[in-house]
Enzyme design. Structure first.
Site, PDB file in Angstrom:
ATOM      1  N   SER A  18       7.142  -2.680  47.800  1.00  0.00           N
ATOM      2  CA  SER A  18       6.587  -2.418  46.682  1.00  0.00           C
ATOM      3  C   SER A  18       5.130  -1.824  46.960  1.00  0.00           C
ATOM      4  CB  SER A  18       6.335  -3.880  45.855  1.00  0.00           C
ATOM      5  OG  SER A  18       5.494  -4.794  46.250  1.00  0.00           O
ATOM      6  N   HIS A  40      -4.521   2.948  43.306  1.00  0.00           N
ATOM      7  CA  HIS A  40      -5.383   3.093  42.291  1.00  0.00           C
ATOM      8  C   HIS A  40      -6.437   4.143  42.930  1.00  0.00           C
ATOM      9  CE1 HIS A  40      -4.252  -0.143  39.658  1.00  0.00           C
ATOM     10  NE2 HIS A  40      -3.918  -1.084  40.994  1.00  0.00           N
ATOM     11  N   HIS A  93       2.955   3.379  40.717  1.00  0.00           N
ATOM     12  CA  HIS A  93       3.668   2.018  41.449  1.00  0.00           C
ATOM     13  C   HIS A  93       5.146   2.349  41.676  1.00  0.00           C
ATOM     14  CE1 HIS A  93       6.511  -1.161  40.205  1.00  0.00           C
ATOM     15  NE2 HIS A  93       5.816  -1.943  41.140  1.00  0.00           N
ATOM     16  N   VAL A 120      11.457  -1.182  45.656  1.00  0.00           N
ATOM     17  CA  VAL A 120      12.924  -1.129  45.663  1.00  0.00           C
ATOM     18  C   VAL A 120      13.189  -2.579  46.424  1.00  0.00           C
ATOM     19  CG1 VAL A 120      13.127   1.461  45.987  1.00  0.00           C
ATOM     20  CG2 VAL A 120      12.419  -0.126  47.980  1.00  0.00           C
ATOM     21  N   ARG A 121      14.418  -3.158  45.904  1.00  0.00           N
ATOM     22  CA  ARG A 121      14.461  -4.514  46.028  1.00  0.00           C
ATOM     23  C   ARG A 121      16.055  -4.768  46.414  1.00  0.00           C
ATOM     24  NH1 ARG A 121      12.294  -3.962  41.174  1.00  0.00           N
ATOM     25  NH2 ARG A 121      13.424  -4.417  39.538  1.00  0.00           N
ATOM     26  N   HIS A 138       8.879  13.431  36.132  1.00  0.00           N
ATOM     27  CA  HIS A 138      10.270  13.147  35.573  1.00  0.00           C
ATOM     28  C   HIS A 138      11.274  14.073  36.157  1.00  0.00           C
ATOM     29  CE1 HIS A 138       9.698   9.700  32.790  1.00  0.00           C
ATOM     30  NE2 HIS A 138       8.533  10.411  32.689  1.00  0.00           N
ATOM     31  N   GLY A 169       6.267 -19.350  45.483  1.00  0.00           N
ATOM     32  CA  GLY A 169       5.183 -19.705  46.534  1.00  0.00           C
ATOM     33  C   GLY A 169       4.983 -18.760  47.587  1.00  0.00           C
ATOM     34  N   GLY A 170       5.065 -17.383  47.179  1.00  0.00           N
ATOM     35  CA  GLY A 170       4.555 -16.134  47.871  1.00  0.00           C
ATOM     36  C   GLY A 170       2.962 -16.289  48.040  1.00  0.00           C
ATOM     37  N   ARG A 171       2.519 -15.364  49.045  1.00  0.00           N
ATOM     38  CA  ARG A 171       1.263 -15.215  49.335  1.00  0.00           C
ATOM     39  C   ARG A 171       0.522 -14.805  48.154  1.00  0.00           C
ATOM     40  NH1 ARG A 171      -1.990 -11.462  52.154  1.00  0.00           N
ATOM     41  NH2 ARG A 171      -3.794 -12.463  53.131  1.00  0.00           N
TER      42      ARG A 171
END
Length: 252
Positions: free
Chosen positions: A44, A48, A58, A61-62, A97, A210-212
């Site tokens: 990810s 800014h 932004h 991909v996952r 787009h 519980g990620g960072r």
């Protein structure tokens, strides 16, 4: 990165998490997967910019796989990219787009309109009754084409982010701006914060697994502000953002 020459804050995260039970943010739309063990991988990024005429961008991909003894693994891909301008330009919106459509075209004519509508629906602040930006692509739970084509689609979306964003940055990064434009940028960044903390499934998933925390909240801008019941003056570029660009529409 912070306080760069063009970007006030930018970050890229890679995550690979696993657990014995999928969290609620991942099973909200698929309750049949509750209780399964899982692995999730993702990339990810959030950018800014300093200049209010350059949009925030932004991309994500996952891949997920959920497993249960005695059952076939369930896997899916997700991702997309979206653009959040502070000052709207039709040429930028059309380019963004068109590039999004190009990412999807090799995999079917129906995907861009589907993922574009999904993006408009997902990146929407219901408590404000307004979109976060001009959208782009968003998809989740995608496995309908089989593994290799689904992976290729996700990769194409990721590969098209730079061609979609960099030309806009290069076109707008040298435009002069003053205190008025900066204040409006900070005000609109407040909307970005609201979405990420209230609605964003990736933020909720990271916190629930519980990620960072520093990495999960990397997406937040370095500065933002809120004003009570502020409205733009009619006929101004700030009003045009609301009237023309923060309206789900076809940019093609």
């Amino acid at each position: 990165m912070e306080d760069g020459g063009v970007f006030e804050k930018a970050g890229i995260n890679f995550s690979h998490v696993q657990g014995r039970q999928l969290p609620g943010s991942a099973t909200a739309s698929r309750p049949e997967l509750a209780g399964r063990s899982f692995q999730a991988l993702g990339v990810s990024l959030v950018v800014h910019p300093h200049n209010p005429y350059v949009p925030t961008a932004h991309a994500n991909v996952r891949f997920f796989i959920a497993e249960k003894p005695g059952s076939e693994p369930v896997w899916w891909f997700g991702g997309g990219f979206d653009l959040t301008p502070y000052y709207g330009y039709r040429d930028d919106a059309v380019h963004w787009h068109r590039t999004a459509r190009e990412a999807c075209l090799p995999f079917g004519d129906d995907l861009y309109p589907r993922f574009k509508a999904w993006c408009d629906e997902y990146f929407y602040l219901r408590h404000r009754d307004e979109p976060r930006g001009i959208g782009g692509l968003f998809f989740d739970d995608y496995n309908e084409a089989g593994f290799a084509p689904s992976f290729a689609l996700m990769r194409s979306v990721g590969d098209h982010f730079v061609p979609a964003y960099v030309p806009i940055v290069e076109k707008r990064m040298h435009q002069s701006f003053g205190e008025r434009e900066r204040e409006f940028q900070l005000y609109r960044r407040g909307r970005y914060v609201e979405f990420n903390l209230v609605y964003d499934r990736g933020t909720l998933f990271g916190l629930q697994t519980g990620g960072r925390t520093e990495s999960i909240l990397m997406s937040l801008p370095p500065q933002a502000c809120w004003r009570y019941d502020w409205q733009p003056e009619p006929g101004t570029p700030e009003a045009e953002l609301y009237e023309t660009f923060l309206k789900p529409r076809s940019w093609l």
